[in-house]
Scaffold this motif. Structure first.
Motif: not given
Length: 468
Positions: A92-108, A339-346
């Motif tokens: 799902f894109p980050l164009w006016s929408y978001a998803h949990p793994s991108a939000i969590e990774l941005a926070d970290r 990708s953002t889910a993988v980054a969190l696990a990384n």
């Protein structure tokens, strides 16, 4: 199946792959004529700090793929994180929408970035991250009522990516000539190659004085072009191209002062240097400076899925946070859920295994192992930081005479690259600047592996010298 039959089957498969590659695959940064003539090494598996080719031969991955696989190959945990996310939400894109793994990774990432670098704009790779920072800098100054500030300054021989904007920042003329005219506004200043200080008419006997000299060239360029026209300065903490140029003491503090004095943004291009390559999560912390933006990619996922981004300070973000202002820029796959889910696990692996601390503790031992090679007549300089080192090769150690173009061709492409690989070490033999061997292995290795790398290099470099 017998061993002989298995070998015959594998040989047939490899031959078929080579034929398909020769007929259809266009390699990146590769002479296609070489593929036509000799074929291409086909890598099929990775585990830890080793890779295997299609013939079953094992190699030491001395470059972490391409400064990427920081946590090492074969991490099932990262593969499983990707599979779980793909099953739940593949895209799902980050164009006016978001998803949990991108939000969590941005926070970290914001929590790990220095000072007020709190906003994260995701891309799919490093060139896009640099392109983002370039466009963002120009847009920022227009919003601040200074539309003439559009120029960018970077260093000689520095590589910042291949998109048209990033290419304007890249300081390697031979990589740009065929694409000209490129995006205007890029200007170059000297880099921090202390080994070649005399050739730049710079202080060559005092590292700190050399650093101040190099930083002052940035101010000189800003003043020459006019502060009201310069938007940003792009610098890597340790410059990659040319062979791992670390910053002299006080260099970045001086650059920060210069940028502040002339109202110019400072971008720390950490596509290679972030995520433990130098030690900290973000390498600017290793050298004690706070930029206005940080570009990252590569090690954020250890290469298990493509991801990059730009971390932006509150200062730069502020004018975009008001009213109907929109940054008209983005990428379909930027901040991809997998990708953002993988980054969190990384990042979890980095924390649990203390990889950043491992780099800080072992870096002096890595340097010491490589310094042993100084007794070879072909080794002129060993430089770098963290798990990121370059070995400059010379024709004469006393005069520091380098190789001419024909000699570099015969040395690097004609012998070294192939010989190192055949000896079981995948690394980079590069002549973007002077001839250099670069090493950036996975962050999981230690002293025993440093010695192994040194021994392989010693054998190949000794033979290279006899051939010369």
């Amino acid at each position: 199946m017998s061993i002989a039959a298995d070998h015959a089957t594998r040989t047939h498969d490899v031959a078929e792959l080579q034929a398909k590659a020769r007929d259809h695959l266009w390699m990146h940064f590769t002479r296609q004529s070489t593929l036509e003539r000799d074929g291409v090494p086909i890598i099929v598996r990775g585990e830890g700090h080793h890779i295997w080719d299609a013939d079953g031969k094992r190699y030491f991955d001395g470059l972490a793929g391409l400064f990427v696989v920081n946590a090492g190959h074969g991490r099932r945990r990262l593969a499983e994180a990707a599979a779980r996310q793909a099953e739940q939400l593949a895209f799902f894109p980050l164009w006016s929408y978001a998803h949990p793994s991108a939000i969590e990774l941005a926070d970290r990432l914001a929590a790990r970035a220095p000072g007020e670098l709190n906003r994260v704009f995701f891309t799919t790779g490093g060139g896009e991250a640099v392109e983002t920072a370039f466009k963002l800098a120009k847009h920022y100054w227009k919003l601040r009522g200074k539309p003439a500030k559009h120029k960018v300054i970077s260093r000689s021989v520095a590589y910042h990516g291949t998109p048209q904007g990033a290419l304007a920042i890249t300081g390697i003329p031979s990589m740009k000539a065929m694409f000209e005219p490129i995006t205007p506004g890029g200007f170059r200043v000297p880099n921090t190659n202390f080994y070649r200080a005399a050739e730049m008419s710079a202080p060559g006997d005092d590292l700190e004085a050399f650093g101040r000299w190099a930083a002052d060239r940035i101010e000189e360029m800003i003043e020459f072009e006019g502060p009201d026209t310069v938007a940003a300065v792009f610098l890597e903490p340790v410059q990659n191209s040319g062979g791992c140029f670390p910053p002299p003491p006080g260099y970045f503090q001086r650059v920060r002062e210069i940028c502040d004095r002339h109202d110019v943004l400072l971008v720390s291009d950490e596509v290679i240097c972030a995520f433990g390559r130098i030690g900290p999560t973000f390498a600017c912390e290793a050298y004690g400076y706070e930029p206005d933006m940080i570009t990252f990619a590569k090690g954020v996922t250890s290469g298990y899925s493509p991801l990059g981004g730009t971390v932006v300070s509150e200062r730069v973000y502020e004018p975009f946070s008001k009213g109907d202002t929109t940054f008209y820029h983005g990428y379909t796959f930027g901040g991809h859920p997998v990708s953002t889910a993988v980054a969190l696990a990384n990042l979890d692996i980095f924390e649990e295994e203390g990889l950043n601390d491992r780099v800080r503790e072992n870096s002096p031992l890595f340097r010491a192992a490589l310094e042993k090679l100084r007794d070879l007549p072909i080794v002129g300089d060993v430089r770098g930081d963290g798990y990121f080192f370059g070995i400059e090769l010379v024709k004469d150690k006393t005069t520091r005479e380098t190789f001419n173009e024909d000699e570099s061709e015969r040395l690097l492409r004609g012998f070294l690259s192939k010989a190192l690989f055949e000896a079981g070490l995948y690394c980079r033999a590069d002549d973007r600047g002077d001839p250099v061997i670069q090493l950036a292995p996975p962050l999981t290795i230690g002293p025993a592996e440093f010695d192994e790398i040194e021994q392989i290099l010693r054998g190949v470099l000794t033979e290279a010298w006899t051939r010369l």
